[in-house]
Each structure stands twice: as structure tokens, then as C-alpha cells.
Write a protein that holds these residues in place. Structure first.
Motif: not given
Length: 103
Positions: A6-12, A34-38, A81-87
Motif C-alpha cells: 500500500k505504501y508503494q502504491q501511495r508513493i506512486e 517506510g511510511m513517509f516521503m520527503l 498512512t492516509v487513504a489513497d483518496e485523501d492522499l
């Protein structure tokens, strides 16, 4: 899906949003894990603390990079860590904030 997946999907999601808006000057760093992006915000003319403060007016809370040392002062840290739509919504607002700053 596992959390790592999920984190990888959110990074994308974030990378795609920022790459599609080069005029913002936002420069995301792809995390290896990890669960953060700079994201480097220095091209906006603001440091991470200033950008994070302005971003509150756009309804998004991020951590300024300076919380992690002087070498990260030009960055903001985004949570994955937030939902895809929120991101996606947050990415749009971050882009709008950067465009607002850059005039």
C-alpha cells in the motif's frame, strides 16, 4: 494488500502527481521503504517550515523537514498512512499551494 505494498502504491500516487506538475518546482524523493516521503520545496522560495505553515491554509498538515535536522530544512515530510483518496486530495492541495507561492 500488505502495508508495504500500500505504501508503494501511495508513493506512486504522489510521484505521478508531482511529476505531472513540474511548474511547481516540487522535487519528491522516492523512499526505498517506510511510511513517509520527503519533498524538496526550496524551488518555491520557501523552506520546509514556511511551506508547511502556508500549507495549513490549504487544509493539509505536513511535518517540516527541519524537525529531522538542518540538512532537511528545505523539505516537507508526507505521511503515506492516509487513504489513497485523501492522499490524492492532499497532493492536489500541495501543488496548488506551490503554484500560489510561485505566483
Amino acid at each position: 494488500a500488505t502495508m508495504a505494498k500500500k505504501y508503494q502504491q501511495r508513493i506512486e500516487i504522489l510521484l505521478a502527481a508531482f511529476v505531472a506538475a513540474p511548474e511547481t518546482g516540487l522535487a519528491p524523493l522516492r523512499p526505498e521503504s517506510g511510511m513517509f516521503m520527503l519533498v524538496d520545496v526550496s524551488a518555491t522560495g520557501k523552506n520546509g517550515t514556511e511551506f508547511a505553515q502556508l500549507l495549513l491554509d490549504f487544509g493539509v498538515a505536513v511535518m517540516p523537514g527541519s524537525s529531522f535536522g538542518r540538512q532537511a530544512s528545505d523539505f516537507i515530510r508526507l505521511s503515506l498512512t492516509v487513504a489513497d483518496e485523501d492522499l490524492k486530495r492532499a497532493a492536489d492541495r500541495i501543488i496548488n499551494c506551490a503554484l500560489h507561492i510561485r505566483g
